[in-house]
Scaffold this motif. Structure first.
Motif, short mmCIF file in Angstrom:
data_model
loop_
_atom_site.label_atom_id
_atom_site.label_comp_id
_atom_site.label_asym_id
_atom_site.label_seq_id
_atom_site.Cartn_x
_atom_site.Cartn_y
_atom_site.Cartn_z
N GLY A 144 -29.26 -19.07 8.02
CA GLY A 144 -29.26 -20.41 8.60
C GLY A 144 -28.46 -20.47 9.89
N LYS A 172 -20.23 -30.16 5.21
CA LYS A 172 -21.33 -29.20 5.16
C LYS A 172 -21.89 -29.15 3.75
CE LYS A 172 -20.68 -27.73 9.41
NZ LYS A 172 -21.70 -27.92 10.49
N ARG A 173 -23.20 -28.99 3.65
CA ARG A 173 -23.84 -28.78 2.35
C ARG A 173 -24.51 -27.40 2.40
NH1 ARG A 173 -26.26 -30.96 -2.34
NH2 ARG A 173 -24.26 -32.03 -2.55
N TYR A 174 -23.96 -26.50 1.62
CA TYR A 174 -24.50 -25.15 1.53
C TYR A 174 -25.09 -24.91 0.14
CZ TYR A 174 -21.59 -24.25 5.69
OH TYR A 174 -21.01 -24.30 6.92
N ASP A 191 -26.35 -22.56 10.95
CA ASP A 191 -24.95 -22.98 10.82
C ASP A 191 -24.01 -21.78 10.70
OD1 ASP A 191 -23.70 -25.71 10.65
OD2 ASP A 191 -22.66 -24.74 8.97
N VAL A 220 -30.57 -27.82 3.64
CA VAL A 220 -29.13 -27.60 3.64
C VAL A 220 -28.70 -27.02 4.98
CG1 VAL A 220 -29.01 -27.29 1.13
CG2 VAL A 220 -29.40 -25.30 2.60
N ASP A 221 -27.38 -26.96 5.16
CA ASP A 221 -26.84 -26.42 6.41
C ASP A 221 -26.84 -24.90 6.42
OD1 ASP A 221 -26.09 -28.92 7.73
OD2 ASP A 221 -24.61 -29.12 6.11
N GLY A 222 -26.97 -24.29 5.27
CA GLY A 222 -27.00 -22.83 5.21
C GLY A 222 -27.05 -22.34 3.78
#
Length: 288
Positions: free
Chosen positions: A269, A73-75, A271, A108-110
């Motif tokens: 987000g 994951k990229r937050y 996610d 990004v994922d969140g």
């Protein structure tokens, strides 16, 4: 906007100095040593407004790589939100929040942050939703004497060995964070006296010990460790253990909703929509 919008200026001595002065005035810490030690990397980006060469408002972005149940994951974590009191009431933080969200929301994922209790009504205006965290704890009956070793982080050799391990750290949590700069900031700053070494597991442990209770913030090693072995290494004076992360194996642990003053989790987000159901805790060392 009458003020200059600037970002990513860590190598500008004048602006960085002004940024540190505002941080010190607002939060009673600064990033001077962190920068001097080379730990301020491309993952920490201040988004600021300047009046001439004076930083008057800021919202910082921390790029956070996570592993969640084996998935990458990229937050983005938002932090160091501040406005010089002399420039308050002009909507400067709102302007910067909108700029940051606009730039990252689809990349990004969140996006998440930890809010002070005084501003809990501010972040929902941008779509952030308050989320729950869960802490894992258990009573223990350790038979052996203490085996864990306290690490003197002012010793350069100890410091280098620890930081090299942190840079290449293996996952020992269900929800693990990879941001070396942030780990270095915390473990060479506010938690410099909380570093231990477990010879049995060849692992470092960032922990607090108080009146028979052990709080393990993070395990830092090059391999997967046995968590019970880590706990036992703290010896028979420990009666209860709290985890500052989400363990792989929750058997035997109590799982309770977590609350900490001035540390309310807000997320933005898709996610994060069902994150409560996973009974997670953002690692305490991931707080920027």
């Amino acid at each position: 906007m009458q003020y200059k919008y600037i970002t990513n200026y860590k190598n500008n001595d004048i602006l960085r100095k002004s940024f540190n002065e505002l941080t010190e005035k607002t939060y009673s810490f600064n990033f001077v040593e962190w920068f001097q030690n080379g730990f301020w990397d491309e993952n920490y980006i201040p988004y600021s407004l300047a009046d001439g060469e004076k930083i008057i408002a800021n919202v910082s972005v921390n790029k956070m790589d996570f592993m969640l149940d084996g998935a990458e994951k990229r937050y983005i974590q938002i932090g160091t939100v501040m406005t010089d009191k002399a420039y308050g009431g002009q909507g400067l933080s709102r302007y910067l929040m909108e700029k940051v969200i606009e730039e990252y929301v689809n990349k990004v994922d969140g996006i998440y942050l930890f809010a002070n209790d005084q501003v809990l009504n501010f972040y929902p205006k941008f779509g952030f939703i308050k989320k729950k965290e869960y802490q894992y704890s258990k009573l223990v009956d350790v038979k052996n004497d203490k085996q864990i070793l306290h690490i003197n982080m002012t010793d350069s050799i100890n410091r280098i060995k620890f930081l090299e391990t942190a840079k290449n750290c293996a996952n020992n949590e269900r929800f693990s964070m990879h941001n070396f700069g942030l780990i270095a900031f915390i473990t060479t700053g506010p938690m410099i006296n909380n570093i231990y070494y477990c010879p049995v597991e060849d692992a470092y442990v960032v922990a607090d010990i108080k009146e028979g209770e052990l709080l393990i913030h993070q395990i830092i090693s090059l391999h997967r460790v046995n968590l019970d072995s880590i706990i036992n290494s703290f010896g028979n004076t420990i009666g209860k253990v709290y985890l500052g992360f989400t363990p792989y194996d929750s058997e035997g642990y109590e799982i309770n909703e977590y609350y900490e003053e001035d540390c309310t989790l807000f997320c933005l987000g898709k996610d994060f929509e069902n994150i409560d159901k996973r009974k997670l805790m953002f690692p305490t060392l991931s707080h920027a």
